[in-house]
Write a protein that holds these residues in place. Sequence first.
Motif, PDB file in Angstrom:
ATOM      1  N   LEU A  49      20.508  37.405  46.428  1.00  0.00           N
ATOM      2  CA  LEU A  49      21.422  37.854  45.383  1.00  0.00           C
ATOM      3  C   LEU A  49      21.795  36.745  44.401  1.00  0.00           C
ATOM      4  O   LEU A  49      21.848  36.978  43.192  1.00  0.00           O
ATOM      5  CB  LEU A  49      22.687  38.432  46.022  1.00  0.00           C
ATOM      6  CG  LEU A  49      23.685  39.081  45.079  1.00  0.00           C
ATOM      7  CD1 LEU A  49      23.058  40.258  44.348  1.00  0.00           C
ATOM      8  CD2 LEU A  49      24.902  39.535  45.852  1.00  0.00           C
ATOM      9  N   ASP A  50      22.038  35.531  44.879  1.00  0.00           N
ATOM     10  CA  ASP A  50      22.444  34.441  43.994  1.00  0.00           C
ATOM     11  C   ASP A  50      21.376  34.071  42.964  1.00  0.00           C
ATOM     12  O   ASP A  50      21.676  33.432  41.961  1.00  0.00           O
ATOM     13  CB  ASP A  50      22.808  33.190  44.793  1.00  0.00           C
ATOM     14  CG  ASP A  50      24.131  33.335  45.522  1.00  0.00           C
ATOM     15  OD1 ASP A  50      24.910  34.256  45.178  1.00  0.00           O
ATOM     16  OD2 ASP A  50      24.394  32.542  46.430  1.00  0.00           O
ATOM     17  N   TYR A  51      20.138  34.453  43.202  1.00  0.00           N
ATOM     18  CA  TYR A  51      19.032  34.104  42.304  1.00  0.00           C
ATOM     19  C   TYR A  51      18.540  35.312  41.505  1.00  0.00           C
ATOM     20  O   TYR A  51      17.522  35.243  40.832  1.00  0.00           O
ATOM     21  CB  TYR A  51      17.885  33.484  43.097  1.00  0.00           C
ATOM     22  CG  TYR A  51      18.327  32.240  43.809  1.00  0.00           C
ATOM     23  CD1 TYR A  51      18.346  31.011  43.155  1.00  0.00           C
ATOM     24  CD2 TYR A  51      18.783  32.283  45.123  1.00  0.00           C
ATOM     25  CE1 TYR A  51      18.785  29.864  43.784  1.00  0.00           C
ATOM     26  CE2 TYR A  51      19.225  31.137  45.764  1.00  0.00           C
ATOM     27  CZ  TYR A  51      19.223  29.941  45.094  1.00  0.00           C
ATOM     28  OH  TYR A  51      19.672  28.804  45.719  1.00  0.00           O
ATOM     29  N   LEU A  52      19.272  36.397  41.552  1.00  0.00           N
ATOM     30  CA  LEU A  52      18.916  37.632  40.885  1.00  0.00           C
ATOM     31  C   LEU A  52      18.878  37.432  39.367  1.00  0.00           C
ATOM     32  O   LEU A  52      19.814  36.899  38.782  1.00  0.00           O
ATOM     33  CB  LEU A  52      19.977  38.687  41.234  1.00  0.00           C
ATOM     34  CG  LEU A  52      19.738  40.122  40.839  1.00  0.00           C
ATOM     35  CD1 LEU A  52      18.595  40.693  41.678  1.00  0.00           C
ATOM     36  CD2 LEU A  52      21.003  40.929  41.086  1.00  0.00           C
ATOM     37  N   SER A  53      17.800  37.856  38.738  1.00  0.00           N
ATOM     38  CA  SER A  53      17.685  37.734  37.275  1.00  0.00           C
ATOM     39  C   SER A  53      18.328  38.951  36.611  1.00  0.00           C
ATOM     40  O   SER A  53      18.481  40.002  37.236  1.00  0.00           O
ATOM     41  CB  SER A  53      16.211  37.646  36.872  1.00  0.00           C
ATOM     42  OG  SER A  53      15.597  38.910  37.057  1.00  0.00           O
ATOM     43  N   PRO A  54      18.685  38.828  35.330  1.00  0.00           N
ATOM     44  CA  PRO A  54      19.254  39.982  34.621  1.00  0.00           C
ATOM     45  C   PRO A  54      18.319  41.193  34.620  1.00  0.00           C
ATOM     46  O   PRO A  54      18.777  42.330  34.733  1.00  0.00           O
ATOM     47  CB  PRO A  54      19.472  39.458  33.200  1.00  0.00           C
ATOM     48  CG  PRO A  54      19.636  37.988  33.365  1.00  0.00           C
ATOM     49  CD  PRO A  54      18.718  37.622  34.494  1.00  0.00           C
TER      50      PRO A  54
END
Length: 90
Positions: free
Chosen positions: A31-36
């Motif tokens: 989740l912390d690396y989720l892109s837009p």
Amino acid sequence: MYNEETGQVKISDFGWSSIDGEGLDIMCGTLDYLSPEMANQEVYDEKVDLWSIGVLTYELIFGTSPFKGENKAKTIEKVKNLDYSFEKEG
């Protein structure tokens, strides 16, 4: 990953960089690396790995995720709105 014997640090799990094709539209990953694109459930490609490197760089400088929310929904909303700061909290 950190190797105590050699003192080396290795960055891994850039899985989308090996994808070849039209792109994907499923939400997956940390989740912390989720892109837009992923947060908005849009089609994305290997460029999301570049986003992850940017998030990791931010974490190395500031010691926290740029989009850290109180819960999963708030984190996703911060990613969608590109809601981050380059100032240390506290």
